[in-house]
Design an enzyme around this catalytic site. Structure first.
Site, PDB file in Angstrom:
ATOM      1  N   ARG A  56      10.619  45.047  41.973  1.00 34.81           N
ATOM      2  CA  ARG A  56      10.269  46.468  41.844  1.00 34.81           C
ATOM      3  C   ARG A  56       8.825  46.758  42.231  1.00 34.81           C
ATOM      4  NH1 ARG A  56      13.930  45.359  37.999  1.00 34.81           N
ATOM      5  NH2 ARG A  56      12.347  44.877  36.442  1.00 34.81           N
ATOM      6  N   GLU A  98      10.701  37.274  28.289  1.00 34.99           N
ATOM      7  CA  GLU A  98      11.370  37.515  27.019  1.00 34.99           C
ATOM      8  C   GLU A  98      12.827  37.054  26.995  1.00 34.99           C
ATOM      9  OE1 GLU A  98      10.972  41.673  28.966  1.00 34.99           O
ATOM     10  OE2 GLU A  98      10.018  39.741  29.099  1.00 34.99           O
TER      11      GLU A  98
END
Length: 183
Positions: free
Chosen positions: A72, A109
């Site tokens: 992105r 994460e």
């Protein structure tokens, strides 16, 4: 990041309202903030582009090149590069760049990954603006700054559109972090 201009802060409020969230993606317990929802609305995307450009104008010392992260970050780094006539350099996931590369791994994460940067894509001492869409736990940006350091670049700023301050990603990054929107 709060700007001097009330107009810019109003633009950030507009952008923030158009960022979608998806609970339990890509894994249960993760709330995913999706910048693609902004890109689907050309008027809002243009507002975001204008705010990014304004943010870069305030970086001192100014960068010599823009580096952004797979994938992105690639949506925003080239916009900045073209606006300021800076070279654009991609950092990609492992195995996606040809030629000699440096590699670094990081934890995120919900797993582990590796990033690569082409040797010679940044000159020794070149001032780098590192651009990505999101700062969460800081693993990706930290890994990217490590790669830039390995080949001799100097990160003058990390510019992210979204920051999730509760995840404390800033703790892993040495240097100037500019985040536009916090959730």
């Amino acid at each position: 990041m709060k700007f001097q201009s009330k107009e810019t802060n109003a633009k950030l409020d507009i952008i923030k309202k158009h960022i979608a969230s998806f609970p339990d993606f890509p894994e249960k317990g993760i709330l995913f903030w999706d910048i693609f929802s902004v890109l689907q609305k050309p008027k809002i995307f243009k507002i975001l582009k204008d705010v990014l450009i304004e943010a870069v104008k305030n970086i001192h010392p100014p960068p010599d090149c823009v580096v952004s992260l797979d994938s992105r970050g690639f949506l925003f780094g080239p916009l900045i590069s073209l606006e300021f006539d800076f070279p654009f350099v991609p950092i990609r996931k492992k195995g996606k760049l040809p030629g000699e590369v440096v590699t670094s791994t990081y934890s995120k994460e919900y797993g582990e990954d590796a990033l690569e940067l082409q040797v010679g894509s940044i000159k020794q001492g070149q001032r780098v603006l590192l651009v990505d869409d999101l700062l969460a736990t800081g693993g990706t940006l930290s890994c990217a700054t490590e790669l830039i350091d390995k080949i001799g670049g100097e990160v003058v700023a990390c510019l992210v559109i979204i920051e999730l301050p509760k995840l404390n990603g800033r703790k892993l990054i040495n240097g100037n972090i500019l985040s536009l929107i916090e959730f």
